[in-house]
Write a protein that holds these residues in place. Structure first.
Motif, PDB file in Angstrom:
ATOM      1  N   PHE A  96     -18.981 -10.387 -11.111  1.00 48.32           N
ATOM      2  CA  PHE A  96     -17.686 -10.092 -10.500  1.00 48.32           C
ATOM      3  C   PHE A  96     -17.190  -8.688 -10.831  1.00 48.32           C
ATOM      4  N   ALA A  97     -18.106  -7.815 -11.234  1.00 51.44           N
ATOM      5  CA  ALA A  97     -17.685  -6.458 -11.589  1.00 51.44           C
ATOM      6  C   ALA A  97     -17.043  -5.789 -10.376  1.00 51.44           C
ATOM      7  N   PRO A  98     -15.843  -5.242 -10.518  1.00 51.48           N
ATOM      8  CA  PRO A  98     -15.175  -4.626  -9.365  1.00 51.48           C
ATOM      9  C   PRO A  98     -15.886  -3.366  -8.897  1.00 51.48           C
ATOM     10  N   ASP A  99     -15.784  -3.091  -7.609  1.00 50.63           N
ATOM     11  CA  ASP A  99     -16.358  -1.867  -7.058  1.00 50.63           C
ATOM     12  C   ASP A  99     -15.516  -0.668  -7.490  1.00 50.63           C
ATOM     13  N   GLU A 100     -16.172   0.451  -7.682  1.00 50.83           N
ATOM     14  CA  GLU A 100     -15.448   1.685  -7.949  1.00 50.83           C
ATOM     15  C   GLU A 100     -14.713   2.112  -6.677  1.00 50.83           C
ATOM     16  N   VAL A 101     -13.545   2.652  -6.840  1.00 50.50           N
ATOM     17  CA  VAL A 101     -12.728   3.058  -5.701  1.00 50.50           C
ATOM     18  C   VAL A 101     -12.784   4.570  -5.566  1.00 50.50           C
ATOM     19  N   THR A 102     -13.152   5.044  -4.379  1.00 52.08           N
ATOM     20  CA  THR A 102     -13.245   6.485  -4.157  1.00 52.08           C
ATOM     21  C   THR A 102     -11.878   7.074  -3.822  1.00 52.08           C
ATOM     22  N   ASP A 103     -11.785   8.392  -3.958  1.00 54.93           N
ATOM     23  CA  ASP A 103     -10.539   9.067  -3.626  1.00 54.93           C
ATOM     24  C   ASP A 103     -10.217   8.905  -2.146  1.00 54.93           C
ATOM     25  N   GLU A 104     -11.230   8.912  -1.294  1.00 58.58           N
ATOM     26  CA  GLU A 104     -11.005   8.730   0.141  1.00 58.58           C
ATOM     27  C   GLU A 104     -10.416   7.354   0.435  1.00 58.58           C
ATOM     28  N   GLN A 105     -10.913   6.334  -0.250  1.00 53.67           N
ATOM     29  CA  GLN A 105     -10.390   4.985  -0.065  1.00 53.67           C
ATOM     30  C   GLN A 105      -8.935   4.892  -0.528  1.00 53.67           C
ATOM     31  N   LEU A 106      -8.633   5.554  -1.642  1.00 50.19           N
ATOM     32  CA  LEU A 106      -7.265   5.548  -2.150  1.00 50.19           C
ATOM     33  C   LEU A 106      -6.324   6.257  -1.185  1.00 50.19           C
ATOM     34  N   GLN A 107      -6.774   7.392  -0.653  1.00 48.57           N
ATOM     35  CA  GLN A 107      -5.945   8.132   0.300  1.00 48.57           C
ATOM     36  C   GLN A 107      -5.689   7.296   1.556  1.00 48.57           C
TER      37      GLN A 107
ATOM     38  N   ALA B  64      -5.718   4.002   1.763  1.00 47.23           N
ATOM     39  CA  ALA B  64      -4.811   2.908   1.403  1.00 47.23           C
ATOM     40  C   ALA B  64      -3.377   3.411   1.313  1.00 47.23           C
ATOM     41  N   TYR B  65      -3.203   4.596   0.749  1.00 43.90           N
ATOM     42  CA  TYR B  65      -1.856   5.164   0.628  1.00 43.90           C
ATOM     43  C   TYR B  65      -1.250   5.426   2.005  1.00 43.90           C
ATOM     44  N   ALA B  66      -2.061   5.966   2.897  1.00 40.22           N
ATOM     45  CA  ALA B  66      -1.574   6.240   4.251  1.00 40.22           C
ATOM     46  C   ALA B  66      -1.172   4.939   4.955  1.00 40.22           C
ATOM     47  N   ARG B  67      -1.925   3.879   4.721  1.00 36.44           N
ATOM     48  CA  ARG B  67      -1.649   2.594   5.366  1.00 36.44           C
ATOM     49  C   ARG B  67      -0.410   1.917   4.783  1.00 36.44           C
ATOM     50  N   LEU B  68      -0.201   2.080   3.476  1.00 42.38           N
ATOM     51  CA  LEU B  68       0.861   1.352   2.783  1.00 42.38           C
ATOM     52  C   LEU B  68       2.068   2.206   2.440  1.00 42.38           C
ATOM     53  N   ARG B  69       2.045   3.454   2.836  1.00 42.39           N
ATOM     54  CA  ARG B  69       3.055   4.412   2.391  1.00 42.39           C
ATOM     55  C   ARG B  69       4.482   3.906   2.564  1.00 42.39           C
ATOM     56  N   ASP B  70       4.777   3.285   3.700  1.00 38.12           N
ATOM     57  CA  ASP B  70       6.144   2.845   3.967  1.00 38.12           C
ATOM     58  C   ASP B  70       6.583   1.693   3.085  1.00 38.12           C
ATOM     59  N   THR B  71       5.645   1.059   2.376  1.00 39.49           N
ATOM     60  CA  THR B  71       5.987  -0.074   1.514  1.00 39.49           C
ATOM     61  C   THR B  71       6.057   0.330   0.049  1.00 39.49           C
ATOM     62  N   LEU B  72       5.754   1.578  -0.253  1.00 38.39           N
ATOM     63  CA  LEU B  72       5.695   2.026  -1.645  1.00 38.39           C
ATOM     64  C   LEU B  72       6.987   2.745  -2.006  1.00 38.39           C
TER      65      LEU B  72
ATOM     66  N   LEU C 104      -2.681   1.632  -7.034  1.00 38.93           N
ATOM     67  CA  LEU C 104      -3.530   1.319  -5.892  1.00 38.93           C
ATOM     68  C   LEU C 104      -4.966   1.072  -6.321  1.00 38.93           C
ATOM     69  N   SER C 105      -5.448   1.897  -7.241  1.00 35.97           N
ATOM     70  CA  SER C 105      -6.820   1.738  -7.717  1.00 35.97           C
ATOM     71  C   SER C 105      -7.003   0.375  -8.380  1.00 35.97           C
ATOM     72  N   ALA C 106      -6.038  -0.007  -9.228  1.00 36.30           N
ATOM     73  CA  ALA C 106      -6.128  -1.299  -9.912  1.00 36.30           C
ATOM     74  C   ALA C 106      -6.080  -2.452  -8.918  1.00 36.30           C
ATOM     75  N   GLU C 107      -5.221  -2.350  -7.909  1.00 30.58           N
ATOM     76  CA  GLU C 107      -5.102  -3.425  -6.919  1.00 30.58           C
ATOM     77  C   GLU C 107      -6.372  -3.546  -6.080  1.00 30.58           C
ATOM     78  N   MET C 108      -6.952  -2.415  -5.701  1.00 33.14           N
ATOM     79  CA  MET C 108      -8.150  -2.456  -4.879  1.00 33.14           C
ATOM     80  C   MET C 108      -9.343  -2.979  -5.668  1.00 33.14           C
ATOM     81  N   MET C 109      -9.418  -2.625  -6.946  1.00 36.70           N
ATOM     82  CA  MET C 109     -10.496  -3.142  -7.787  1.00 36.70           C
ATOM     83  C   MET C 109     -10.332  -4.646  -7.998  1.00 36.70           C
ATOM     84  N   ALA C 110      -9.083  -5.095  -8.170  1.00 39.26           N
ATOM     85  CA  ALA C 110      -8.837  -6.527  -8.332  1.00 39.26           C
ATOM     86  C   ALA C 110      -9.212  -7.290  -7.065  1.00 39.26           C
TER      87      ALA C 110
END
Length: 233
Positions: free
Chosen positions: A45-56, A58-66, A186-192
């Motif tokens: 169950f080791a979480p996948d590493e999250v890339t900077d592109e993935q974080l960006q 996710a931020y663009a998608r969720l920006r209005d909720t943050l 975001l990184s912690a949530e995506m890894m979880a």
């Protein structure tokens, strides 16, 4: 019941897989079993590493909720349809909403009307005050309240399960978090999320391997592979 049974099944399957992977005997002591489960979870169950592109992205998608999203504050009176309402009953509910709006337009305080007419006791005690409603959750309010000032009344509006009227109280502009402020979160949530996905896939595969039988029809959805396979398992 379904959730509790599913959790029990998942825990049992993980225990069995850990025992098998560590080549333990069924009566292995607790410490050895716990360590075997830890090892299994670390490997499977080791979480996948999250890339900077993935974080960006996710931020663009969720920006209005943050941060603190833009929101409006309203008082509302909701008039629900009776269960299985026909056209005549729906028309009667519409008439109730229209009469309440006319009373508000004639000068009765909206708060007093809500104390009398709101469908929930909690809202009656609050004078219909819904607090600040985030516009990303209630996008229709953004258009309805765009040009409103404090105290303005909305028209009778039909919702899927009734009619409502509302009074505009206030608007709160967004104070959104920057990417750097939420990057770690975001990184912690995506890894979880990736860890949870891997766990679900592992449990599903292991359930198919060892077999799970659920005898109570109303609990079939607890089958770890999913409801589609529940009927035959």
């Amino acid at each position: 019941k379904i959730q509790a049974l599913r959790q029990l099944i998942e825990a049992r399957l993980i225990n069995l897989a850990a025992i098998e992977g560590a080549e333990l005997k069924p009566d292995a002591n607790r410490d050895d079993l716990v360590q075997a489960i830890v090892n299994l979870e670390r490997e499977a169950f080791a979480p996948d590493e999250v890339t900077d592109e993935q974080l960006q992205a996710a931020y663009a998608r969720l920006r209005d909720t943050l941060g603190i999203p833009s929101a409006v504050r309203i008082r509302e009176i909701f008039f629900p349809f009776p269960a299985g309402a026909d056209e005549a009953e729906r028309a009667a509910v519409h008439e109730q909403a229209m009469r309440a709006l006319q009373r508000a337009q004639a000068g009765e305080p909206f708060e007093s009307l809500a104390n009398e007419l709101a469908h929930l006791e909690a809202l009656r005690s609050l004078g219909g005050d819904q607090g600040y409603l985030p516009l990303y959750q209630y996008p229709y309010l953004e258009k309805l309240t765009r040009d409103m000032r404090q105290g303005d009344l909305g028209e009778v509006r039909e919702l899927p399960d009734g009619y409502h009227i509302f009074q505009f109280i206030d608007r709160r502009e967004a104070v959104l978090a920057s990417f750097e402020q939420v990057r770690q979160r975001l990184s912690a949530e995506m890894m979880a999320e990736s860890q949870a996905r891997k766990k679900a896939e592992f449990v599903s595969d292991y359930a198919a391997k060892v077999g799970v039988v659920i005898h109570a029809p109303e609990l079939r959805a607890a089958w770890p592979i999913g409801e589609a396979d529940a009927a035959s398992n």
